[in-house]
Scaffold this motif. Structure first.
Motif, PDB file in Angstrom:
ATOM      1  N   GLU A 118       1.688 -15.872  31.118  1.00  0.00           N
ATOM      2  CA  GLU A 118       0.597 -16.409  30.289  1.00  0.00           C
ATOM      3  C   GLU A 118       1.192 -17.399  29.297  1.00  0.00           C
ATOM      4  OE1 GLU A 118      -0.692 -11.981  29.818  1.00  0.00           O
ATOM      5  OE2 GLU A 118      -2.303 -13.199  28.977  1.00  0.00           O
ATOM      6  N   THR A 149      -2.384  -7.691  29.581  1.00  0.00           N
ATOM      7  CA  THR A 149      -1.899  -8.945  29.039  1.00  0.00           C
ATOM      8  C   THR A 149      -0.492  -8.759  28.499  1.00  0.00           C
ATOM      9  OG1 THR A 149      -2.280 -10.712  27.425  1.00  0.00           O
ATOM     10  CG2 THR A 149      -2.960  -8.499  26.769  1.00  0.00           C
ATOM     11  N   THR A 181      -8.478 -16.491  29.321  1.00  0.00           N
ATOM     12  CA  THR A 181      -7.074 -16.601  28.969  1.00  0.00           C
ATOM     13  C   THR A 181      -6.975 -16.568  27.449  1.00  0.00           C
ATOM     14  OG1 THR A 181      -7.093 -19.009  28.769  1.00  0.00           O
ATOM     15  CG2 THR A 181      -6.695 -18.108  30.957  1.00  0.00           C
ATOM     16  N   PRO A 227      -6.824 -16.496  36.134  1.00  0.00           N
ATOM     17  CA  PRO A 227      -5.816 -16.033  35.161  1.00  0.00           C
ATOM     18  C   PRO A 227      -5.207 -14.685  35.539  1.00  0.00           C
ATOM     19  CG  PRO A 227      -7.837 -16.743  34.052  1.00  0.00           C
ATOM     20  CD  PRO A 227      -8.137 -16.678  35.509  1.00  0.00           C
TER      21      PRO A 227
END
Lengths: 359, 367, 504
Positions: C151, C249, C287, C415
Motif C-alpha cells: 500500500e 491493512t 485505499t 486494492p
C-alpha cells in the motif's frame, strides 16, 4: 425469528417483479384498446394501485401480518384458508406462465436452437435457489437487480426516444379519452402481479414516512411505464405495435450507438432474466408464506420446492407452443388479475375493517 | 456440502448430448460465418421470390487480405424458403444479423412488399432498422453489376448522406411498415445502376406505394417536391435562377407546416407553408440587394412549383404517402375525428394553398 | 495489560490446565526446559555477601544482555542496602524497585513462569519464596518501521505495521491519542502462544461486535498462529465463499480510520498487518489514499475501480457470449475484423479465451515464485512469446489477446489482493457459463454471484452494505463517491453505531 426486509427492499421487490410482465404486456395489451392514447391507461391505473396499497397496508398493520394473515383474521379459518389456497393455485399457475414466457423470450432473442425445457429448468432452478435463502438476502439481491434493470431500461428508452415520430403519437383529443380510460383495466391487470408482494407486508420493517414513499414509488413507477409505452408507440405506431409480439424488446432491436454497439436485444432479453427471477422468487415466497399461514405445519423450504416442480412441469406440458401462453397472459389472465389482484383484496380489506370496527 | 454437490453434478448431465440433445444453445464461430450486409428481393418465376444476398467486401487473415464479396441467389415460394436455400448453397453459415440494406426489385414492388416487411418484423436475425430502397430493374442485376466491389459501401454512403442532407430521404423497414399500418400509402427512395465504366448506384427519386403496391415514381423535380413536403432539404443545388449569372444556392433547412382550412365543418383547402433556408455557396460576381431579393423570389417560385407538381402527382395516384392527413390532425386535433373519416375520399380533390418563404442565410460576401 | 487464556474445553482435544502442575521451583523449571540448550541459569551474590544468593534463569537469545546487566545485575551487586537488611525483607525490596526494571510481575504458577521465560523474561528465584519475580528484559530485534510494500503512500504517512504487536499498538496510539482506545489481549495457539489484540474506540464501536470478536478469538484452540489464514479463517462468518470477509491493512492510518468509523481492529504478534471488522464490499475498494487526495479525484478513482471490477469480471465472458452466440451486437467493422482474423485460427473462441485466461494465471503465478531479477525476464517473455508469437502462429486471434489483457490489467486495480483473487476465480466461472449458455448463461452467473454476495454477512452486517438498505439499519453512505470531508458528517449507519455524528 421472523426474517425482515426494509421498506425500500419491499418496493424494489415489487417493482423489479412488475418489470417482467410490464415489458411483455405493455403496450401490447393497451394499444388494441386505446391506440395512440394507450400510454395514458397506466397513469389512470396509478391512483387505483396507490389506494389499494394504502388500504392493504392499513389492514395488514392491524392484523400484524401480510395478506394471508389478513385473510385468516377477516374471513375466519375455513374461508380464509380457501382464499389463500386460491392465491396459491393462481400463484403456481402464474409461475408456470412466467417461466414459459421467459423461456420463449430468450428463444426469440437468439436461442432458437436451444431446447425449451433447458431454459425452463435453469430458470426454475435459479428461482428455487434464490427463494430458499434468507429473505433479507433476497431483498438485497433484488435491490441490485432493480438498479441494473432501471439503468438498462433508461438506456433503451433514452436511445429510442430520438426516433419517436410525432405522427405516431398525435393527435389525441377528447374522442381518445374513453378508450384511454378503458385501457386502465388491462394496465391494472398487468400491475395485479404486485398483489403477491402483499404477502410479504408482515415481513417488512415499516417506518415513519413509508406511506409517502409508497405513493412516490407508485407514481414514479407508473410514469416510467407510461414513458416506455410512449416511446414504443412513438417508434412503431399503434398499428405496428399490435402486430409485434414483444414491442419493448423489438424496440431494443433498433437502438444502438454507431461504432459502439447495435442490436442489443439479446443483451436486454438476458438482463430481463433478472426481473423474471425476482417475480418467480416473489411468487414462490408468497406461496410459501400463504401455505405456512394457512397450514402452519407446512415446512417453508419444502413448500417452495413443491410449488415449483409442478409449475415447471405445467410450463412445459400445458404450453407446448408459443401462442397459448401469450394469448393467456394477454387475455384471461389480465382479467383474473384484476379480480384477484384488485377486487378480492379490496373485499377482504373491507371485511377486515368492518370486523375491526365491530370489535 | 456433499448434499449440495449432488444436484450440481447431476445438472452436468444437462450438458451432455444425451437423448435428443443437451438442450444447450448452439455456438457458432465467426470465422465460419458469412456476414451478409445486403439483401435483394425480386419477383421470381411462378409467382415466387428470388432472393439475392451479398456480404460486401471481405477480408481474410491477420493481414486483412481482400476477398471478393460473396453473392448468393436462391428462389423460393416464400422468403423463408429462399433464405433456407441460400443457407444450403454456402460453405459458411450465412448470418443475416448484419443485413441493414434491403433492395426491392421494381416488379416485386408493383406486386406488393408487405410480406417482405412482415418477415423482417418477425425474423430473429433481421431487424426493422434495415434501410430499404427500390431499384430499377431487378435487385439481382443491381447486385451482380457491382459484384467486384459490392454495393454495401455505396449504400452506406447514401445512408450517411441522408443523415447529413447530402442525399435523399432514407427509409427503414420499420417506418415503411408503420406507415402502411397507420395509413394506406408510403414512399421509398429509388436507385438505379449507372454504368460509366464502373457500375454506380444513383438515386433517381422516389416510388409511391398505395397500400403495399407501387403505383408511381417521382423523379427529378417531383422528387424534390416530396422532399420539401417532408421537411427534408433537397440534395443538389439551385443554379441559374438569375439570367446571365451563375449563382449557386444550396438549401440547408426546410420546415413545412400544414394547416387545414375549415368552413364550418367542411374542409375546403389545406394551407402548406414551407420555410426554406439556403446558402449562396458560389457566385460569379457580387450581387446587389435587388438582385438578392430577386434571387430569393425565384427560389420561392421554384420550390412552390416543385411542391405543386409533387402534390398533383400524389393526388393523381390518390396516395397520401407523406401522411398529410395525420399532420393536419396534429395541427387541428379538434377536427381529427372528422379528418380521419373523410380524408381518404378528400385527398384526391382537395385544393392546396402553397406558401413558400425562402431565406438566403449566408452570402459569403456576395453583396 | 490484561491477559486472558483460552477457555476450558470438553471437545476431543482437551488441554491440561495447568499445563505444568507443581510448585514454582528451580528444579521444576529445569525439568521443563531440559533439552533446551539455550536455557541458562546464573547464581548472583547480593552486594558481595556470599550468604545472600539469588538465582536468575533466562533463555539465551531471548533476553537482552545489557538490560540484564544494567537493570538487574548491577543493582544486585552494588546496592549496599541489600546486604544490610534482613534476608526476609530483601525479596520485597527487589520487587519494590531496587532493581531498575519497569516491567515486573510476581509469578506463582509454573505455566506463567514458563511462558515468561519463552517471552524473553528473566526469572529471579529467591530462597524460601514460593513466588518468583519475572522481569521483562527481552531483546527487541524486530524489523524497523518502514514503508508499506503493498500500500504505497503517495501523499501521507509512510509508516506501516511491523511484526511486533506492541509496536503496532504504539503506532495506533500515536495516531489516536484518546484514552477511549481500548485494547483487549488474548493468547492464541497452544504452541505459539501468540498475543492477539482486539482494538476499538469506546463510545463509537458497538460493543456487540467487540464481544463477538473477542468470543471468537477466545474460542480458538489451535496449535498456533502461523500465517494470516490462522486468524482469518476462524474469525469470518462463512468459509464457503472466495470473497474476503475481513479487510486488512499494513497502514496504521487506514487502520485508525477504520476504528474511527466504528469498526473493530485486530492485531496479532508476528503479522505485520491489522485486520478490520466487519468487512463489507466497499472496504475492498478503498485505499488509504482516498482521503488524502482531493475529493473529485478520489471519487473518479473509486468509480474507476468499480468499473474495472465489472470489466475484469465480465469482459472475457461477454466476449465469448457475444462473439459465439450473439454476433449481431458487435459493430459491423469490428465483426468483419474479428471474422477475418478467426478464419486462420483452428480453435474455437471459447477454447481460445479459456486457454489465454489460464496462460495469464500461469504467468502471474510464475512471476510470483521467481526471484526478482528473473521475474522481470519472465514477464517480457510472457508478453512477447505468449502474446505476439501466439497471434503470429494463429494459435489465438488478436481480439482474444486484447480482451484477456484488458481484463487482467483491470483486475490489478483492485486494492485488495484477496478480493482480486476472488474476482479471478469468478471470471473463470462466468466465462464457462457464457460458453455454455451465451448471454443467458452469463446473466444466470451474474445473478448467482449477486445473490451469493447478498447472502454474505460479517458480524451481522451485510456484505453489500451500504449499497443495500436492510431492515433496522440506518442508511449508509454508498461509497461510489467520496464526498468532501466537511460534508461527511455521519459515520455509516449500517454497523449499529452508538455515536454516528463525527463532526460539527
Amino acid at each position: 425469528m421472523k426474517q425482515q426486509i426494509s421498506s425500500q427492499q419491499f418496493f424494489a421487490i415489487l417493482w423489479a417483479a412488475l418489470m417482467s410482465p410490464a415489458a411483455e404486456l405493455l403496450p401490447a395489451v393497451t394499444v388494441p384498446v386505446a391506440g395512440r392514447g394507450a400510454w395514458i391507461g397506466i397513469l389512470l391505473a396509478a391512483p387505483v394501485m396507490a389506494l389499494l396499497g394504502a388500504v392493504l397496508f392499513r389492514v395488514s398493520r392491524k392484523a400484524q401480518g401480510g395478506l394471508a394473515e389478513v385473510a385468516m383474521s377477516a374471513l375466519g379459518s375455513i374461508l380464509g384458508r380457501a382464499v389463500i389456497l386460491l392465491y396459491i393455485v393462481w400463484g403456481i399457475f402464474l409461475l408456470a406462465l412466467r417461466m414459459r414466457l421467459c423461456a420463449q423470450r430468450l428463444m426469440d432473442a437468439g436461442y432458437q436452437d436451444s431446447a425449451m425445457w433447458f431454459l425452463v429448468v435453469i430458470v426454475a432452478g435459479m428461482a428455487l435457489w434464490m427463494s430458499l435463502g434468507k429473505l433479507p438476502a433476497f431483498g438485497r439481491t433484488t435491490q441490485v437487480f432493480f438498479g441494473v434493470l432501471v439503468i438498462v431500461a433508461v438506456l433503451v428508452v433514452g436511445l429510442a426516444a430520438p426516433q419517436v415520430r410525432t405522427e405516431n403519437l398525435l393527435p389525441l383529443w377528447k374522442e381518445d379519452m374513453m378508450p384511454a380510460i378503458r385501457s386502465a383495466l388491462p394496465s391494472l391487470g398487468c400491475l395485479s402481479y404486485g398483489v403477491f408482494a402483499a404477502f410479504l407486508v408482515g415481513n417488512t420493517c415499516w417506518e415513519e414516512g413509508d406511506g409517502k414513499r409508497w405513493l412516490w414509488w407508485t407514481a414514479l413507477g407508473c410514469i416510467a411505464l407510461a414513458l416506455m409505452q410512449l416511446v414504443v408507440i412513438g417508434n412503431f405506431g399503434p398499428g405496428l405495435v399490435e402486430k409485434l409480439d414483444k414491442p419493448f424488446f423489438d424496440l431494443a432491436k433498433s437502438i444502438g450507438v454507431k461504432g459502439a454497439f447495435q442490436r442489443v436485444e439479446s443483451v436486454i432479453a438476458a438482463v430481463w432474466t433478472f426481473s423474471d427471477l425476482v417475480i418467480l422468487g416473489l411468487l414462490l415466497r408468497a406461496v410459501s408464506t400463504g401455505a405456512r399461514t394457512a397450514f402452519p405445519k407446512a415446512g417453508g423450504r419444502a413448500v417452495s420446492a413443491m410449488a415449483l416442480v409442478p409449475a415447471a412441469v405445467c410450463a412445459l406440458a400445458l404450453f407446448p407452443d408459443g401462442i397459448t401462453p401469450q394469448s393467456l397472459s394477454r387475455g384471461p389472465m389480465l382479467w383474473v388479475g384484476v379480480m384477484l389482484g384488485g377486487g378480492l383484496p379490496l373485499l377482504i380489506a373491507a371485511i377486515a375493517e368492518f370486523r375491526q370496527k365491530r370489535k | 456440502m456433499k448434499k449440495r454437490l449432488i444436484p450440481l453434478f447431476m445438472s452436468l448431465f444437462l450438458l451432455t448430448g444425451c437423448g435428443d440433445g443437451s438442450g444447450l444453445p448452439f455456438a457458432r464461430e465467426m470465422g465460419d460465418m458469412a456476414l451478409l450486409r445486403t439483401m435483394g428481393v425480386d419477383r421470381g418465376e411462378d409467382g415466387g421470390l428470388l432472393v439475392t444476398v451479398s456480404t460486401g467486401r471481405r477480408a481474410r487473415g491477420l493481414q486483412q487480405e481482400a476477398e471478393p464479396p460473396l453473392l448468393i441467389s436462391a428462389a423460393g415460394g416464400s422468403l423463408s424458403e429462399a433464405c433456407l436455400t441460400i443457407q444450403g448453397q454456402s460453405d459458411n453459415y450465412v448470418f443475416y444479423g448484419y443485413v441493414d440494406q434491403l433492395l426491392l426489385g421494381e416488379e416485386l414492388a408493383k406486386q406488393g412488399v408487405e410480406q417482405i416487411l412482415n418477415y423482417y418484423a418477425r425474423d430473429l436475425e433481421l431487424s426493422l432498422g434495415a434501410q430499404v430502397w427500390v431499384v430499377r430493374g431487378t435487385a439481382r442485376a443491381t447486385l451482380d453489376a457491382n459484384q467486384e466491389e459490392g454495393v454495401e459501401g455505396q449504400l452506406s454512403v447514401l445512408q450517411t448522406g441522408s443523415e447529413i442532407g447530402a442525399a435523399g430521404i432514407a427509409r427503414t423497414a420499420g417506418e415503411l411498415l408503420s406507415d402502411l399500418e397507420e395509413g394506406s400509402a408510403t414512399f421509398l427512395p429509388m436507385l438505379q445502376t449507372v454504368d460509366d465504366g464502373e457500375a454506380a448506384l444513383v438515386e433517381t427519386g422516389y416510388v409511391v406505394f398505395r397500400g403495399e403496391k407501387l403505383v408511381g415514381v417521382l423523379e427529378g423535380e417531383l422528387a424534390k417536391g416530396v422532399e420539401l413536403l417532408m421537411s427534408h432539404a433537397p440534395a443538389g443545388v439551385i443554379q441559374g435562377e438569375l439570367p446571365a449569372r451563375q449563382d449557386i444556392l444550396q438549401e440547408r433547412q426546410v420546415h413545412t407546416a400544414y394547416h387545414p382550412v375549415f368552413q364550418g365543418d367542411e374542409l375546403v383547402s389545406v394551407e402548406i407553408r414551407c420555410q426554406v433556408t439556403a446558402d449562396l455557396t458560389e457566385f460569379s460576381d457580387k450581387l446587389s440587394n435587388e438582385q438578392l431579393e430577386l434571387l430569393r423570389q425565384k427560389v420561392e417560385q421554384r420550390e412552390e412549383t416543385r411542391i405543386r407538381m409533387a402534390l398533383t402527382a400524389l393526388q393523381g395516384w390518390d396516395a397520401d404517402c407523406i401522411s398529410l392527413g395525420r399532420k393536419l390532425g396534429i395541427n387541428d386535433p379538434a377536427h381529427w375525428n372528422w379528418l380521419e373519416e373523410h380524408w381518404e375520399d378528400l385527398f384526391a380533390q382537395i385544393s392546396f394553398d402553397v406558401i413558400v418563404e425562402a431565406t438566403i442565410r449566408c452570402t459569403y460576401g456576395a453583396i | 495489560m490484561q491477559v486472558t487464556r483460552g477457555s476450558e474445553n470438553d471437545h476431543p482435544r482437551p488441554e491440561q490446565i495447568p499445563h505444568y502442575p507443581g510448585p514454582v521451583t528451580m528444579e521444576n523449571v529445569q525439568r521443563i526446559f531440559c533439552d533446551c540448550a539455550d536455557f541458562s541459569t546464573r547464581t548472583v551474590i547480593l552486594h558481595n555477601d556470599p550468604g545472600r544468593q539469588v538465582t536468575l534463569c533466562y533463555i539465551n537469545g531471548m533476553v537482552r544482555g545489557e538490560r540484564v546487566n544494567d537493570y538487574l545485575l548491577r543493582p544486585m551487586a552494588q546496592d549496599p542496602f541489600l546486604a544490610s537488611v534482613e534476608m526476609s525483607k530483601v525479596f520485597e525490596l527487589l520487587a519494590g524497585g531496587t532493581l531498575y526494571n519497569l516491567y515486573m510481575d510476581r509469578q506463582s504458577s509454573l505455566d506463567d513462569v514458563a511462558q515468561d521465560l519463552t517471552a524473553g523474561n528473566c526469572i529471579l528465584f529467591f530462597p524460601g519464596q514460593e513466588e518468583v519475580l519475572s522481569f521483562a528484559v527481552s531483546t527487541e530485534e524486530k524489523r524497523s518501521i518502514g514503508e508499506s510494500d503493498n500500500e504505497p503512500a503517495l501523499k501521507g504517512a509512510r509508516d506501516s505495521f511491523v511484526e511486533g504487536v506492541r509496536t503496532n499498538t504504539s503506532l495506533v496510539r500515536r495516531k489516536l491519542r484518546t484514552p477511549d482506545v481500548k485494547l483487549r489481549e488474548f493468547i492464541v495457539g497452544r504452541h505459539t502462544r501468540t498475543p492477539v489484540d482486539v482494538v476499538w474506540i469506546d463510545g463509537i464501536t458497538p460493543m456487540e461486535t467487540v464481544e463477538e470478536v473477542c468470543r471468537r478469538i477466545d474460542q480458538m484452540d489451535i496449535d498456533g498462529v502461523e500465517t494470516t489464514g490462522s486468524l482469518e479463517e476462524y474469525l469470518v462468518d462463512r468459509l464457503t465463499t472466495p470473497f474476503p470477509l475481513m479487510a486488512y491493512t499494513q497502514r496504521p492510518d487506514r487502520f485508525c480510520g477504520a476504528l474511527l468509523e466504528g469498526r473493530v481492529g485486530v492485531l496479532a504478534d508476528g503479522l505485520p498487518l491489522g485486520y478490520i471488522l466487519p468487512g463489507t464490499l466497499e472496504q475492498f475498494f478503498r485505499t488509504a489514499q482516498d482521503k488524502a487526495f482531493y475529493w473529485t479525484m478520489a471519487t473518479a478513482l473509486t468509480m474507476l475501480r468499480y468499473c474495472c471490477m465489472i470489466v475484469t469480471l465480465l469482459l472475457p465472458a461477454l466476449y465469448i457470449a457475444i462473439v459465439t452466440f450473439h454476433p449481431e451486437a458487435i459493430p459491423v467493422k469490428l465483426a468483419l475484423s474479428i471474422a477475418a482474423a478467426k478464419q486462420e485460427v483452428p480453435f474455437s473462441t471459447i477454447f481460445e479465451v479459456l486457454i489465454m485466461l489460464l496462460a495469464f494465471e500461469v504467468l502471474q503465478e510464475a512471476g510470483l515464485r521467481l526471484p526478482t531479477p528473473i521475474g522481470a525476464t519472465v514477464s517480457i517473455l510472457g508478453g512477447l512469446v505468449v502474446g505476439n508469437a501466439a497471434v503470429e502462429a494463429h494459435i489465438v486471434s488478436p481480439a482474444v489477446l486484447i480482451v484477456v489483457a484488458i481484463a487482467g490489467i483491470a483486475g490489478y486495480t483492485m486494492p485488495s489482493q484477496d478480493f482480486s483473487g476472488a474476482l479471478r476465480l469468478w471470471r473463470f466461472v462466468l466465462a464457462v457459463l457464457a460458453s455454455v449458455g451465451g448471454l443467458f448463461g452469463l446473466a444466470c452467473g451474474i445473478a448467482a454471484l449477486i445473490h451469493h454476495l447478498a447472502g454474505l454477512e460479517s458480524y451481522g452486517v451485510p456484505y453489500l452494505a451500504p449499497f443495500t438498505i436492510g431492515a433496522g439499519q440506518g442508511s449508509g453512505r454508498p461509497d461510489l463517491t467520496r464526498p468532501p470531508l466537511p460534508k461527511m458528517k455521519w459515520r455509516g449507519g449500517v454497523y449499529g453505531l452508538r455515536n454516528r455524528r463525527n463532526q460539527k
